[in-house]
Design an enzyme around this catalytic site. Structure first.
Site, short mmCIF file in Angstrom:
data_model
loop_
_atom_site.label_atom_id
_atom_site.label_comp_id
_atom_site.label_asym_id
_atom_site.label_seq_id
_atom_site.Cartn_x
_atom_site.Cartn_y
_atom_site.Cartn_z
N ASP A 159 10.40 7.62 -9.22
CA ASP A 159 11.86 7.75 -9.10
C ASP A 159 12.16 9.01 -8.29
OD1 ASP A 159 14.53 8.40 -9.42
OD2 ASP A 159 14.61 7.83 -11.54
N LYS B 271 21.08 9.20 -4.05
CA LYS B 271 21.69 10.52 -3.86
C LYS B 271 21.77 10.99 -2.41
CE LYS B 271 21.11 12.51 -8.49
NZ LYS B 271 22.47 12.75 -8.91
N PHE C 105 15.08 10.94 -16.80
CA PHE C 105 16.40 10.34 -16.60
C PHE C 105 16.29 9.34 -15.45
CE2 PHE C 105 20.64 9.87 -14.81
CZ PHE C 105 21.34 9.52 -15.96
C1 LIG Z 1 15.94 10.92 -11.26
C2 LIG Z 1 17.21 10.14 -11.33
N1 LIG Z 1 17.16 8.81 -11.43
C3 LIG Z 1 18.28 8.06 -11.48
C4 LIG Z 1 19.52 8.65 -11.47
C5 LIG Z 1 20.75 7.78 -11.54
O1 LIG Z 1 21.37 7.75 -10.32
P1 LIG Z 1 22.91 7.28 -10.18
O2 LIG Z 1 23.72 8.29 -10.91
O3 LIG Z 1 23.15 7.25 -8.71
O4 LIG Z 1 22.98 5.93 -10.79
C6 LIG Z 1 19.63 10.03 -11.38
C7 LIG Z 1 20.95 10.69 -11.39
O5 LIG Z 1 21.09 11.84 -11.67
C8 LIG Z 1 18.44 10.80 -11.30
O6 LIG Z 1 18.48 12.14 -11.23
#
Ligand SMILES: Cc1ncc(COP(=O)(O)O)c(C=O)c1O
Length: 384
Positions: A207, A236, A122
């Site tokens: 990520d 986050k 994700f």
């Molecule tokens: C690993 C990862 N990447 C990207 C995102 C996307 O982040 P945002 O919701 O701040 O756009 C998330 C959100 O849960 C995530 O867990």
């Protein structure tokens, strides 16, 4: 009728206020909160040092735009780069925006198009990050996706090798797939990905939106494995609840993000950046992280002792204070029972109860949580 688009299947608890590890509902109940706002409130709710830093900045200026030099952005970038062992930072407003920047930079720097990511990953909900995400359910109805994203099975180095070539701009992964079911990467796999990237001149992008900022007991999860990524994205927990995202990259990428090449009005907003500085000052500290690791060991041993033998539990896994309890049925009804018992947790995928307690959680609170989870799971086993 609500005037909000119903994009979220909301829970029945409406927060009235929050403090430390607890949420206080409008229903008059107190809840032990192991969601941390989905991995955001890593210092608990409303940490005093962050509140003070934001209050101080509120009295100076809130927003001036990135046309001005902003000293606190320099301070925050220095702290973030140092913690990640990298050089240059671009500030965005969210995880998806950070990943969007990483994808743009990787394509521009390599002059290549193909980006490889993994099934169950994700990376966000914008077009590029949704395209990068290895889950069909996120994409339903939104096609066509951006071209040249390719997905391979997670932890399958041979599968990745088969897709690697000198046309690959980047391989992007989560060290622990969070939303996709709390699946940790194998250490050999991670090192193998890095070597394949090097061999083919592709960028290694990690990520750390969910795993970063102390969540796993190191500033960033890749540091458990001695990796050397080209770009790390995060968000986050960086701002303790104030919206901020960032990419942190190598100096060699500098020329590809020159003036006018990328930007955002709000990225690096002074209030969010002041929250991030106060957050980093607490989390990127050896003693603090040693304490997180101690609590993580304590939680894991309590979970193993109390849950491992239950027939409903398939596996307990994770790193630091990012823990998944995989059960043999849907997690959603169990999460509802947990809330009714005063404990709030997340799911990850369909069958995983995901625990993201604040890094400031106490052993007492961890023990309480395990007791509540054990009671609810035992009840489920009894009534099955
Ligand atoms: C690993 C990862 N990447 C990207 C995102 C996307 O982040 P945002 O919701 O701040 O756009 C998330 C959100 O849960 C995530 O867990």
């Amino acid at each position: 009728m609500s005037n909000l688009f119903p994009t979220y299947a909301r829970w029945e608890v409406e927060p009235e206020r929050a403090e430390g590890s607890y949420l206080y509902g409008k229903d008059g109940k107190k809840y032990l909160d192991f969601t941390s706002g989905i991995g955001v409130c890593n210092l608990g709710h409303r940490p005093a040092a962050v509140e003070e830093a934001v209050q101080a900045q509120l009295k100076k200026f809130w927003h001036v735009s990135n046309l001005f030099p902003v000293g606190i952005q320099e301070t925050a970038a220095e702290k973030l780069a140092k913690a990640a062992g990298l050089d240059l930072v671009f500030f965005a407003n969210s995880g998806a925006e950070a990943n969007e920047a990483a994808i743009k930079l990787a394509r521009k720097a390599t002059g290549r198009k193909k980006i490889i990511t993994f099934f169950q990953s994700f990376h966000g909900r914008t077009y590029a990050t949704m395209s990068a995400t290895g889950q069909d359910k996120i994409k339903t109805g939104y096609g066509p996706m951006l071209e040249t994203f390719t997905y391979v099975p997670f932890n399958d180095l041979k599968g990745l090798e088969a897709e690697m070539s000198n046309e690959v701009a980047a391989v992007m992964l989560e060290v622990i797939q969070g939303e996709g079911g709390l699946h940790p990467a194998d250490s050999d796999f991670l090192k193998g990905v890095e070597n394949l990237c090097k061999k083919h001149g592709a960028l290694f992008v990690i990520d750390e939106v969910q795993t970063g900022n102390g969540r796993t007991g190191k500033p960033f999860a890749f540091q458990h494995y001695g990796l050397n990524p080209d770009i790390v994205s995060t968000a986050k927990g960086l701002g303790s609840g104030f919206p901020i995202g960032a990419i942190i990259g190598k100096e060699s990428l500098k020329e590809f993000f020159g003036p006018g090449s990328h930007g955002t009005t709000f990225g690096g907003n002074p209030l969010a950046v002041s929250a991030a500085i106060a957050t980093m000052d607490i989390i990127f500290n050896e003693e603090f992280l040693a304490n997180v690791n101690q609590k993580a060991d304590f939680l894991k041993s309590c979970l193993k002792e109390n849950l491992q033998s239950l027939s409903i539990v398939n596996e307990i896994r994770g790193l630091g204070l990012m823990i998944g309890i995989e059960i043999n049925q849907s997690a959603a009804p169990i999460l509802a029972d947990l809330r009714a018992a005063g404990f709030i947790a997340l799911s990850a995928g369909e069958q995983v109860i995901r625990l993201l307690p604040p890094l400031t959680v106490t052993e007492d609170e961890l023990q309480q949580a395990v007791e509540i989870i054990a009671n609810i799971l035992k009840e489920k086993v009894k009534t099955a």
